[in-house]
Design a protein around this motif. Structure first.
Motif, short mmCIF file in Angstrom:
data_model
loop_
_atom_site.label_atom_id
_atom_site.label_comp_id
_atom_site.label_asym_id
_atom_site.label_seq_id
_atom_site.Cartn_x
_atom_site.Cartn_y
_atom_site.Cartn_z
N ARG B 79 0.83 -1.19 0.00
CA ARG B 79 0.00 0.00 0.00
C ARG B 79 0.88 1.26 0.00
O ARG B 79 0.62 2.22 -0.71
CB ARG B 79 -0.89 -0.04 1.24
CG ARG B 79 -2.08 0.89 1.21
CD ARG B 79 -2.91 0.65 2.49
NE ARG B 79 -4.10 1.47 2.51
CZ ARG B 79 -5.31 1.04 2.14
NH1 ARG B 79 -5.48 -0.19 1.69
NH2 ARG B 79 -6.35 1.84 2.21
N ALA B 80 1.93 1.20 0.82
CA ALA B 80 2.81 2.37 0.91
C ALA B 80 3.60 2.57 -0.39
O ALA B 80 3.88 3.70 -0.78
CB ALA B 80 3.77 2.21 2.09
N GLN B 81 3.94 1.46 -1.02
CA GLN B 81 4.73 1.57 -2.25
C GLN B 81 3.88 2.02 -3.43
O GLN B 81 4.39 2.53 -4.41
CB GLN B 81 5.42 0.23 -2.55
CG GLN B 81 6.57 -0.03 -1.59
CD GLN B 81 7.03 -1.47 -1.59
OE1 GLN B 81 6.31 -2.37 -2.04
NE2 GLN B 81 8.23 -1.71 -1.10
N ASN B 82 2.60 1.78 -3.31
CA ASN B 82 1.71 2.14 -4.41
C ASN B 82 0.45 2.77 -3.84
O ASN B 82 -0.59 2.13 -3.74
CB ASN B 82 1.39 0.86 -5.22
CG ASN B 82 0.64 1.22 -6.47
OD1 ASN B 82 0.60 2.37 -6.89
ND2 ASN B 82 0.01 0.21 -7.07
N PRO B 83 0.55 4.02 -3.43
CA PRO B 83 -0.57 4.65 -2.70
C PRO B 83 -1.84 4.68 -3.55
O PRO B 83 -1.77 4.74 -4.77
CB PRO B 83 -0.08 6.07 -2.43
CG PRO B 83 1.40 6.00 -2.57
CD PRO B 83 1.67 4.95 -3.59
N PRO B 84 -2.99 4.65 -2.87
CA PRO B 84 -4.26 4.66 -3.60
C PRO B 84 -4.46 5.95 -4.42
O PRO B 84 -3.81 6.96 -4.15
CB PRO B 84 -5.31 4.57 -2.49
CG PRO B 84 -4.60 4.42 -1.21
CD PRO B 84 -3.15 4.54 -1.43
N LEU B 85 -5.36 5.86 -5.37
CA LEU B 85 -5.67 6.96 -6.28
C LEU B 85 -5.95 8.26 -5.51
O LEU B 85 -6.73 8.27 -4.57
CB LEU B 85 -6.90 6.59 -7.13
CG LEU B 85 -7.34 7.63 -8.15
CD1 LEU B 85 -6.32 7.75 -9.28
CD2 LEU B 85 -8.72 7.27 -8.71
N GLY B 86 -5.28 9.31 -5.96
CA GLY B 86 -5.52 10.62 -5.35
C GLY B 86 -4.41 11.05 -4.42
O GLY B 86 -4.36 12.20 -4.00
N LEU B 87 -3.49 10.11 -4.09
CA LEU B 87 -2.37 10.45 -3.21
C LEU B 87 -1.07 10.49 -4.02
O LEU B 87 -0.88 9.70 -4.95
CB LEU B 87 -2.24 9.42 -2.09
CG LEU B 87 -3.33 9.44 -1.03
CD1 LEU B 87 -3.12 8.29 -0.04
CD2 LEU B 87 -3.36 10.78 -0.29
N PRO B 88 -0.14 11.38 -3.65
CA PRO B 88 1.17 11.41 -4.30
C PRO B 88 2.02 10.24 -3.81
O PRO B 88 1.63 9.55 -2.87
CB PRO B 88 1.75 12.75 -3.84
CG PRO B 88 1.09 13.03 -2.53
CD PRO B 88 -0.27 12.40 -2.60
N PRO B 89 3.19 10.02 -4.43
CA PRO B 89 4.11 9.01 -3.89
C PRO B 89 4.43 9.33 -2.44
O PRO B 89 4.51 10.50 -2.06
CB PRO B 89 5.36 9.16 -4.77
CG PRO B 89 4.88 9.84 -6.01
CD PRO B 89 3.73 10.70 -5.61
#
Lengths: 661, 445
Positions: B79-89
């Motif tokens: 989850r942290a490596q690929n944040p959900p839609l709408g969040l930056p890295p």
């Protein structure tokens, strides 16, 4: 100073304010407004004013400026006074009502400038300033050079009440008497306020509930020393305003002028830091101490010790940049504080416990008198984040500051392989300095471990027999065959904490007035002047185990002669009182440690024990004091508001080092 | 009459557990919990009891049983490596790269009640997973033995993006923040940092965990902080209806009212001048500090007249201030916000702009939790906050009508992301429990 009953009302107590009356009541009026009567002073200038009958129920601790210095002032010229800022100018009114400017009135002289108001009723406020100026006035009368080159100026910050006429009444007393003292006021608050702001002399006019000016003004005492080039060279606060110190400063400036003016001290002139000596001592600990064990990853290096020392003395490490570690753990006072039973923390709040000596803290585990901390490098953060001590709101506040201060640039990186300031490096640096505070090779050590027969007196030798024998002290204050730390690093209940919790303290209390003068007073008499004393349950506060109530750590006894007062709350002032306390078996109660019991010692035995304790003072305290004296104290970052000069980072900080003793 | 009835109901109901789900197999229940729409399921969406109908004479307490509270692990690292839609890295400090071992250890620490002075309070007891990682039931947080903390516990969702922590922004990294509640005397109240380290070194259920996560460092001042920061950093929640509409081009993800609300939010309402929305992602905060007047109003004293008080959940009454004073603890000092950090008078009553993501889950609102509903918050800003000399100039009367305000609330409600997996993951975490601080056998599996 004599006992209170023997003083008379000529001097004190200081009376509350009343309006200045016209002549002939002038002398009396002046006397009160100045906090003392000039006529009386002239006769008794060398004496110390003392409290009078009745003063005992409302004791007033007088500022040092009223008394004789308890140390010799430094010799003029042995130190430098770097210019702090240019002395600001402003329009003022002379006693004849004429307009003048401050700069013109400085007149190329050495000026001592004080802000006062005539109805001030704080004995350590304006009356102190005026008293000290009066002492300077007397000195000027006796010394033609001072009389011709020096000028005293008292500027009112109460233009409504202190009209030129009022100031003239003051001045009349001093006119034509061979010394120069000017009394000035201003047209109005509107004219005055920019001057006060320029001198950073905050005042708060106090209004009552109906919004009317009460005439009282809350202010911080600041007296300025200004040189003929109109530069501020020193600012005296209540603790440092003393005629002898001001005169030493004036003469220093005179010598400086004779030598061609102020020159910043050369870099190499700064006292050498004695880091290598500290390292050498730590790796070969003095006689009587075990070897120093340093945790892995915290190896002592010169860079870490230097950085830790700098942090230890840096006032900027506190929330409001006023407190450093060294202000409670004072090097010259056994890295403790001899003047206070309980330490004073952020914003002047009284803490619950005595500041423990840091000598030989490397062997202390657990730490703090209640044993709540375990490691020196985390202890640093316990202090930094404690809101009543160093008062920092967060870790980031401290680290961001350290990362931004120019005088810390590169220091962490050099000490920690390129790693900058973080919780760990800051903690380890401070721990490194603390670990070097190793002190042994006392007369006792040389006698006991070094085989020097005559190193201690026969009394001290008898004291040692009692200490390890009949008195049983050594069952907690452990002495081993080849070394002694005089502590079992355990926590015990002697009854001191219990007595406080149970409100069983004696009705009479010894009050230390300073300078070795103690009086005994009713506890009730001082109750309303002392800050509320909170309950203290010792180790229980960390473990929450009722069996741990009132347990405190056995303190090492090395250097005990220089770390008064004693016990976790500083409640005993002298070693004799401590010996008496244990002789009577502490304060008896069911939870008390069973090793503490009445001892039945004779007066001679007790004197022998005290003699033994006095033989535990290490031979290297002067080294630590000198090393500490060379450490920069960290000029508060806000001080640049006084002028551009104080922003010069490194040179400026070096110059604020204290002179070597 | 009613009062007696309520008391009777409390007694009767306290014994009962009414959730039928307790009988379901855990895996089925977990799947059901995961699939339930946001805000719909009391077990994962709020306090663990049903509080409706308080004003009804036949009220019975309905507590959801612990059996219903089933968990399911989620891959926090992914989850942290690929944040959900709408969040930056997700920014991760070089000195503390994310690993599974650290995240798991951090989660264990986060839920461990033994990390407080008397073994009663964990981080998670103010930042409650099923209550938006904040506390829906308390305006201001309550610390050890009931002490007043003074401010509302902020949500930890998306805390990894914050550049400044606490309402007054006095801290700058999660690693540095970690120790402060642990040693704060009114929060977890530990005697010292070293005390906690020594305690962790003695707890058998931590044997090897620090070594696995940190190698030679073992339990230390920095490893405890790094582990806690690592877990909190993974609490990423987005992919909300708003995100799917705005960043995912799903035209129907928002209803018309929420779309109108968005137009107001970025337009006439001017909300987005502090609650920022970017082209590729949105954190709904500028991480700046502003004076909205909330703090000022409180500092200047409560307005006269009767106070509206929640007598029971959903039941309000007007009570004379004197009556409240009798039962209420003294407010612990004035709160001057950012001023308390900087000492600058111009910073008085400045507080950090909170994120609005998942705001529907994180009531009550404002730094002091003084507003219970989003409707109240919108009405507050529509009034222009509370006038005071230091009021942020961006806050001014907006002149929104009732429909506009409802649209704004609809928009705010569309910001709830896919948080459910994090709540269920939290349920899996062992709760280091009492019994004894030194008796480690009581730790829940």
């Amino acid at each position: 100073m004599v006992a209170a009953e023997e003083s008379d009302s000529r001097m004190f107590p200081y009376k509350p304010s009343f309006p200045l009356a016209p002549v002939p009541a002038l002398v009396l009026a002046l006397g009160c407004a100045l906090g003392t009567a000039p006529a009386a002073l002239a006769e008794n200038a060398a004496e110390t004013p003392g409290p009078v009958k009745g003063a005992i129920d409302r004791p007033q601790v007088l500022a040092p400026g009223y008394t004789a210095l308890n140390f010799d002032p430094p010799d003029p010229g042995t130190y430098g006074l770097p210019p702090i800022a240019d002395a600001p100018d402003g329009p003022v009114l002379a006693t004849d009502g004429s307009n003048a400017r401050l700069h013109d009135l400085f007149a190329g002289k050495y000026v001592v400038l004080s802000f006062i108001y005539s109805s001030c009723d704080d004995v350590n406020g304006c009356p102190l300033a005026t008293y000290v100026l009066y002492r300077l006035y007397q000195a000027m009368q006796k010394d033609p050079e001072l009389a011709s080159d020096m000028r005293l100026i008292s500027l009112s910050f109460d233009p409504q009440n202190d009209t030129p006429e009022v100031m003239r009444l003051y001045a009349e007393n001093f006119a034509g008497k061979g010394a120069d003292w000017r009394f000035l006021t201003t047209e109005s608050n509107a004219v005055l306020d920019p001057i006060l702001a320029a001198y950073d002399q905050g005042v708060n006019r106090i209004y009552n509930e109906d919004g009317e000016n009460t005439g009282q003004i809350s202010h911080v005492l600041r007296v300025f020393l200004i040189d003929p080039q109109r530069r501020i060279r020193n600012i005296y606060s209540v603790s440092f305003l003393h005629p002898d110190l001001v005169l030493a400063d004036v003469r220093t400036l005179m010598q400086e002028a004779a030598a061609g003016g102020y020159r910043p001290a050369a870099r190499k002139a700064k006292p050498p830091l004695r880091t290598r000596e500290l390292l050498a001592q730590a790796s070969h600990t003095p006689l009587g101490l075990p070897a120093l064990v340093v945790p892995e990853g915290q190896e002592l290096t010169a860079a870490r010790i230097d950085l830790g020392r700098k942090l230890f003395f840096d006032r900027r490490l506190s929330g409001n940049e006023t407190l450093s570690c060294a202000m409670c753990h004072i090097p010259e006072q056994g890295f403790s504080n001899n003047a206070m039973s309980r330490a004073v923390g952020m914003g002047g709040q009284s803490l619950r416990r005595n500041a423990a000596s840091l000598y030989n803290v490397a062997w202390t585990d657990p730490l703090f008198v209640d044993g709540r901390e375990r490691y020196l490098h985390t202890l640093a953060w316990s202090e930094l984040l404690d809101i009543s001590r160093m008062g920092n709101g967060s870790v980031g506040v401290v680290l961001d500051k350290l990362r931004g201060l120019p005088d810390y640039r590169g220091l962490f990186e050099a000490a920690f392989d390129g790693r900058g300031a973080d919780m760990m490096t800051t903690g380890i640096a401070m721990a490194s300095y603390l670990r070097t505070l190793v002190s042994g090779n006392s007369p006792f050590d040389r006698w006991r471990f070094g085989g020097e027969e005559g190193a201690v007196t026969p009394a001290a030798a008898r004291g040692f027999e009692l200490f390890t024998g009949r008195a049983g002290c050594a069952s907690c204050h452990v002495v081993k065959d080849d070394q002694a730390l005089f502590t079992d690093n355990a926590l015990h209940d002697t009854g001191v904490g219990w007595q406080h919790s149970m409100g069983k303290e004696p009705d009479r209390q010894i009050l230390d007035l300073g300078g070795g003068i103690r009086i005994e007073v009713d506890r009730d008499a001082v109750a309303d002047t002392a800050e509320r004393s909170y309950n203290d349950l010792g180790l229980y506060e960390a473990t929450q185990d009722p069996a741990d109530r009132w347990k405190y750590r056995t303190l090492g006894l090395r250097n005990v002669a220089v770390t008064a007062p004693y016990m976790h709350n500083g409640s005993l002032s002298t070693l004799e009182a401590v010996v008496d306390f244990y002789d009577q078996g502490g304060f008896r109660h069911p939870e008390q440690d069973e090793r503490i019991r009445p001892l039945g010692l004779s007066d001679g035995d007790k004197a022998d024990l005290a003699a033994f304790l006095r033989a535990l003072t290490g031979d290297n305290l002067a080294l630590f004091e000198a090393d500490a004296a060379a450490a920069p104290v960290g000029v508060p970052t806000g001080s640049e508001t006084m002028g551009p000069e104080s922003t010069a980072p490194e040179a400026e900080i070096q110059e604020h080092t204290r002179p070597e003793p | 009459m009613r009062h007696r009835a309520i008391c009777a109901g409390l007694t009767k109901g306290a014994m009962k557990s009414e959730l039928a789900g307790a009988a379901m197999p855990a895996a089925v229940l977990a799947a059901a919990l995961l699939a339930a729409p946001p805000g719909s399921h009391a077990v994962v969406d709020g306090p663990g009891d049903y509080k409706g109908n308080y004003d009804s004479p036949d009220y019975v307490t309905r507590s959801y049983s612990l059996e219903a509270r089933v968990g399911r692990e989620t891959d926090l690292l992914a989850r942290a490596q690929n944040p959900p839609l709408g969040l930056p890295p997700l920014p991760v400090p070089e000195s503390n790269p994310l690993t599974r071992e650290k995240i798991e250890l951090g989660r264990k620490l986060f839920f461990d009640r033994r990390l407080s002075l008397n073994g009663t309070q964990s981080c998670a007891m103010c930042h409650i997973p099923e209550q938006g990682f904040t506390n829906n039931e308390l305006a201001t947080a309550v610390g050890l033995e009931g002490q007043i903390v003074g401010r509302n516990a902020p949500t930890l969702y998306n805390v990894g993006y914050k550049t400044r922590m606490f309402h007054d922004a006095r801290e700058s990294t999660l690693e540095q923040q970690a120790w402060q509640p642990i040693v704060n005397p009114v929060e977890m109240a530990n005697p010292s940092i070293g005390w906690v380290i020594a305690k962790l070194r003695e707890m058998k259920d931590y044997d090897g965990l620090f070594e696995a996560a940190f190698g030679d460092r073992g339990v230390s001042m920095t490893s405890v902080a790094d582990a806690l920061a690592s877990y909190q950093r993974t609490l990423l929640v987005a992919n909300s209806p708003f995100d799917r509409w705005y960043y995912g081009d799903e035209a129907d993800a928002l209803d018309a009212s929420a779309k109108r609300g968005f137009a107001l939010f970025t337009g006439r309402g001017n909300c987005s001048s502090c609650h920022l929305i970017g082209d590729d992602h949105a954190l709904f905060t500028d991480d700046g500090l502003h004076n909205s007047g909330t703090g000022y109003e409180r500092a200047m004293g409560e307005p006269p007249g009767p106070k509206r008080v929640a007598l029971a959940p959903g039941v309000f009454g007007e009570v004379a201030p004197e009556s409240v004073a009798v039962v209420s603890g003294a407010v612990a000092g004035n709160d001057l916000g950012r001023y308390e950090v900087t000492g600058d008078v111009n910073d008085r009553w400045h507080y950090k702009t909170p994120t609005l993501r998942n705001v529907a889950l994180t009531a009550p609102y404002m730094h002091d939790g003084s507003m219970l509903t989003l409707e109240e918050v919108v009405a507050f800003y529509n009034r222009g906050g509370v006038t005071n000399p230091l009021l942020d100039p961006r806050i001014r009367p907006l002149g929104l009508d009732a429909g506009d305000q409802a649209d704004l609330v609809a928009f705010l409600q569309s910001l709830t992301g896919d948080y459910r997996a994090l709540v269920l993951d939290a349920f899996v975490a062992p709760v280091g429990d009492v019994g004894s601080r030194y008796d480690d056998d009581n730790t829940a599996p």
